[in-house]
Design a protein around this motif. Structure first.
Motif, PDB file in Angstrom:
ATOM      1  N   ARG A 736       0.848  -1.195   0.000  1.00 33.44           N
ATOM      2  CA  ARG A 736       0.000   0.000   0.000  1.00 33.44           C
ATOM      3  C   ARG A 736       0.882   1.244   0.000  1.00 33.44           C
ATOM      4  N   GLU A 738       0.224   5.281   1.008  1.00 37.25           N
ATOM      5  CA  GLU A 738      -0.680   6.279   1.585  1.00 37.25           C
ATOM      6  C   GLU A 738       0.075   7.596   1.729  1.00 37.25           C
ATOM      7  N   PRO A 739      -0.689   8.715   1.663  1.00 37.10           N
ATOM      8  CA  PRO A 739      -2.148   8.848   1.532  1.00 37.10           C
ATOM      9  C   PRO A 739      -2.585   8.919   0.068  1.00 37.10           C
ATOM     10  N   GLY A 740      -3.884   8.593  -0.141  1.00 38.74           N
ATOM     11  CA  GLY A 740      -4.531   8.885  -1.407  1.00 38.74           C
ATOM     12  C   GLY A 740      -4.357   7.872  -2.503  1.00 38.74           C
ATOM     13  N   ILE A 741      -3.550   6.792  -2.296  1.00 41.15           N
ATOM     14  CA  ILE A 741      -3.332   5.832  -3.375  1.00 41.15           C
ATOM     15  C   ILE A 741      -3.917   4.474  -3.023  1.00 41.15           C
ATOM     16  N   VAL A 755       1.209  11.375  -9.191  1.00 41.37           N
ATOM     17  CA  VAL A 755       0.533  12.042  -8.082  1.00 41.37           C
ATOM     18  C   VAL A 755       0.631  13.549  -8.301  1.00 41.37           C
ATOM     19  N   PRO A 757       0.133  16.238  -5.454  1.00 35.14           N
ATOM     20  CA  PRO A 757      -0.259  16.759  -4.137  1.00 35.14           C
ATOM     21  C   PRO A 757      -0.416  18.274  -4.171  1.00 35.14           C
ATOM     22  N   SER A 758      -1.450  18.757  -3.447  1.00 37.81           N
ATOM     23  CA  SER A 758      -1.685  20.204  -3.401  1.00 37.81           C
ATOM     24  C   SER A 758      -0.815  20.898  -2.368  1.00 37.81           C
ATOM     25  N   THR A 761       3.669  16.732   1.124  1.00 34.03           N
ATOM     26  CA  THR A 761       3.045  15.486   1.593  1.00 34.03           C
ATOM     27  C   THR A 761       4.108  14.431   1.863  1.00 34.03           C
ATOM     28  N   TYR A 763       4.634  10.577   1.896  1.00 35.26           N
ATOM     29  CA  TYR A 763       4.077   9.317   1.405  1.00 35.26           C
ATOM     30  C   TYR A 763       4.796   8.152   2.088  1.00 35.26           C
TER      31      TYR A 763
END
Length: 784
Positions: A736, A738-741, A755, A757-758, A761, A763
């Motif tokens: 996994r 993370e986040p968001g995937i 990705v 990211p705004s 981040t 990961y």
């Protein structure tokens, strides 16, 4: 009680039938007896583990630890009895020195090159060099180790350091010294490398044959003229030559070519055997001199000569000669040999002069004596395996024995000698000799089909190349070591190679439309640059186009309007209008709809408002310990205001290149948490295994998950363009991000996910093994 060694080499490992296991000593007992660390460039190399050296990146390099020695340096050789008829050559050499030129002093063995360098070092002209005089014996030395010896002559260190070629050039760039390098035996290009390293110094290299041309002065030493040769004969006889003897003496010296060593040997025959000068001049030829001197040698003295012949010109101390030849009263024999001109003595070591070994080979079989030497030095190295200085002192003889073992196909001894000697060579910064030892180890490991030994050797060769900045070589060798170690159940060795390899992984470019190559398995590649790239990304936004003349005209009008608006419109609003697509003014929208081909849109990313903490490094040394031992947890954190290590350690200070001690009672995952000014935090973990040397069962490699790579491409800073997270895992049941995937394919093929990211981040990739073990790794993408 006296234990007699089997010095004749019976039952050597090469006699083991193919397919049967070759008995060998435990790797830990052979290698980990010597432990330490050495600074090399920007790396810190840890030595002492059975898996091989482990590299750690450090912010302080060699220059931080070294400092110039007080000048002037005065390391001249010992004084030599006055030279005969060398005024012309000495004048030429001194004029070259005054002009700042280097010198090559060439001539055959025994002609007096060393004595000439001694005379040059003690000449008054040498005082003109403000940084002094240094003399270095280079017999059997590689160019790498010669440069190291030159550097050590002018610099000292408070920590064990190995300067790179660039460090040596910088250090010697301003040195103004007379540097004498005796008995150089190098190829021409390596000799030129040595000559160029100290541009403001004068170097004098003694070679057997002239091989350098260009901006240097060549001084060729030949035999002495008749008068000076007779004077030397008279000096060696210890008496005056009579008038009646002078003519035969002149004829004798002429027949010997005026060669100083042969004149000394002839004087020994006259003095010790009672042969008159005229008889010797009439009956003896120069090629028979050594045979004449050895003709009356008794059995004890002959065994001593054969023991010296077994080391092939390598100088060794008297105790080794005594043990190899089984001669008790060795000092008297060596005194006789030196007086006869059969051996050369220097720094309490002895070697045969050129020609003696050839004479022995004509009448004796030297192979049994070479086998005795291999057996003796292997046992001797085992005895002193915990004494690096002792091993280093005899490294030349040990390397000779290792090469002889390879030539005799005694692979077990060749490998053992290399593994015993390697740590001492590494920590003494004799990396040229280390490379020679590793070459022999690799040949032995391949011949024995010992995959563990071959992987260890490749790992060491790759680690050496990594530290010296040879990135391509390091990547190839470490990848081969990794490939071999993945087939064996040794997680510690696998982790060591993977760690060192991580320092030379080349960046992998993210391309917009990657090809679809046939996927390759990670375990089958040699160079990680060749890893296939799987690029997962959202489908682009496509707008149909119908190219026509009208569309081109409309586009021209649209851009003309935009150009006029640019004078008064807000540029950011203008750019937003282009991005909004359907919300744009009708004319602009229609122009884009008819003239644009496939376009992939990318959203704009806002800039961060605060400095984020970053964990640059979090490592454990060593990462495998016995119960009750301690270790160091080393970390490097940027922009961290509070740091904490759990469990058991707690709050730690600093943040830049610091270490703390820990003593876990069981296998523990330590977590470093770094908190920034705005309260945001990042974490990184490191696993420390405890007690794996005992009887506890170890997890097999296929069941244990590991992360091969987890990195952003390109870079780790997003500037409005999409960024890829690239990963590869091994032995994982699922994984996994993370986040968001979320769940990702647990593949050991390099895979990249787009990705956007705004904001900055962190990961985290988690790989889950079939045994329940979780491997974690984090990375930070900074958005600005």
């Amino acid at each position: 009680m006296i234990t007699r060694l089997n010095l004749d080499g019976e039952g050597k490992p090469s006699d083991v039938p193919e397919g049967e296991a070759v008995p060998r000593a435990d790797a830990t007992s052979l290698y980990s007896s010597i432990a330490g660390q050495i600074v090399v460039g920007r790396y810190l190399l840890h030595v002492g583990g059975s898996c091989g050296g482990v590299v750690e990146e450090t912010s302080s390099g060699v220059s931080t630890h070294t400092r110039p020695r007080p000048t002037p340096i005065l390391l001249p050789p010992g004084s030599t009895r006055g030279l005969l008829d060398r005024e012309k050559e000495l004048t030429a050499a001194l004029s070259a020195v005054d002009a700042g030129l280097s010198i090559e002093v060439s001539g055959e063995s025994g002609v007096g090159k060393t004595a000439f360098l001694h005379q040059l070092a003690h000449h008054s002209g040498a005082a003109a060099f403000v940084d002094g005089v240094a003399y270095i014996g280079a017999r059997h030395q590689s160019s790498t180790d010669i440069l190291q010896l030159v550097f050590e002559a002018f610099y000292e260190s408070d920590q064990v350091c190995k300067p790179t070629i660039a460090d040596i050039r910088r250090g010697l760039e301003e040195i103004q010294a007379l540097i004498l390098i005796d008995d150089v035996q190098l190829p021409q290009h390596e000799m030129e490398l040595v000559l160029d390293v100290a541009p403001r110094s004068a170097l004098a290299l003694a070679t057997r044959k002239r091989c350098l041309f260009g901006e240097l002065r060549s001084v060729v030493l030949e035999g002495l003229p008749s008068r000076e040769a007779v004077t030397l004969l008279e000096r060696e006889l210890g008496r005056s030559i009579t008038v009646a003897e002078r003519s035969p003496a002149s004829n004798l010296c002429t027949s010997l070519g005026g060669h100083p060593l042969r004149i000394r040997q002839a004087a020994s025959v006259i003095r010790d055997y009672g042969i008159s000068i005229d008889v010797l001049a009439r009956d003896i030829a120069q090629e028979n001199l050594i045979g004449e001197l050895m003709a009356s040698t008794d059995e004890k003295h002959r065994r001593a000569l054969l023991a010296l012949a077994a080391t092939t010109g390598v100088p060794i101390p008297a105790q080794h000669i005594s043990a190899l030849g089984e001669v008790t009263d060795i000092d008297s024999a060596l005194t006789v040999f030196a007086r006869h001109g059969l051996v050369v003595r220097g720094q309490s070591r002895y070697r045969l002069v050129d020609g003696v070994q050839d004479q022995l080979r004509r009448v004796e079989d030297l192979k049994p004596w070479i086998n005795r030497s291999i057996t003796y030095f292997t046992a001797w190295a085992e005895r002193y395996r915990r004494s690096p200085n002792t091993l280093l002192e005899e490294s030349e003889a040990l390397l000779r024995a290792q090469q002889d073992a390879v030539d005799a196909q005694r692979w077990g001894e060749a490998l053992r000698l290399g593994r015993l000697l390697a740590p001492a060579l590494v920590l003494a910064a004799r990396w040229g000799a280390w490379a020679i030892a590793l070459d022999c180890c690799l040949a032995a490991a391949k011949a024995m089909k010992d995959r563990a030994a071959e992987a260890w050797t490749l790992h060491e060769m790759g680690t050496r190349a990594l530290c010296l900045g040879e990135t391509g070589t390091a990547r190839a060798l470490l990848s081969q070591a990794l490939k071999l170690r993945e087939t064996m159940e040794d997680g510690d060795a696998l982790a060591a190679s993977r760690r060192n390899l991580s320092y030379v992984l080349a960046p992998i470019a993210v391309i917009s439309r990657p090809p679809e190559p046939e996927p390759e398995r990670f375990a089958d590649v040699v160079d990680l640059d060749a890893l296939p790239l799987r690029d997962h990304r959202p489908p682009p936004v496509l707008v149909r186009s119908t190219p026509s003349v009208r569309s081109v005209l409309l586009m021209t009008v649209a851009f003309a309007i935009l150009a006029s608006l640019a004078y008064w419109a807000d540029p950011s609003e203008l750019f937003q209008a282009i991005q909004d697509g359907p919300n744009a003014p009708p004319l602009l929208q229609s122009g884009l709809a008819t003239a644009t081909t496939d376009v992939e849109t990318t959203p704009q990313l806002p800039r961060p408002t605060s400095r984020q903490p970053r964990v640059l490094r979090f490592t454990a040394f060593p990462d495998v310990i016995a119960r009750g031992e301690s270790l160091g947890l080393c970390y490097d954190v940027a922009n961290g205001t509070r740091l904490r290590i759990d469990p058991d350690v707690g709050e730690v200070g600093g943040g830049r290149n610091d270490c703390v001690r820990a003593a876990p009672a069981e296998t523990t995952t330590y977590v470093l948490t770094a908190q920034g000014e705005d309260g945001q935090s990042v974490r990184q973990t490191v696993l420390v295994r405890v007690g794996l040397g005992g009887g506890a069962p170890r997890t097999s490699v296929p069941d244990r998950a590991s992360i091969l790579i987890f990195t952003p491409r390109p870079g780790s800073i997003a500037t409005g363009a999409p960024t890829a997270l690239c990963y590869a895992v091994n032995g994982a049941a699922h994984a996994r991000i993370e986040p968001g995937i979320g769940e990702v394919t647990p593949t050991n093929t390099l895979t990249c996910l787009r990705v956007a990211p705004s904001r900055t981040t962190t990961y985290e990739l988690v790989a889950y093994g079939r045994d329940g073990y979780k491997a974690k790794q984090q990375l930070v993408i900074f958005v600005r």
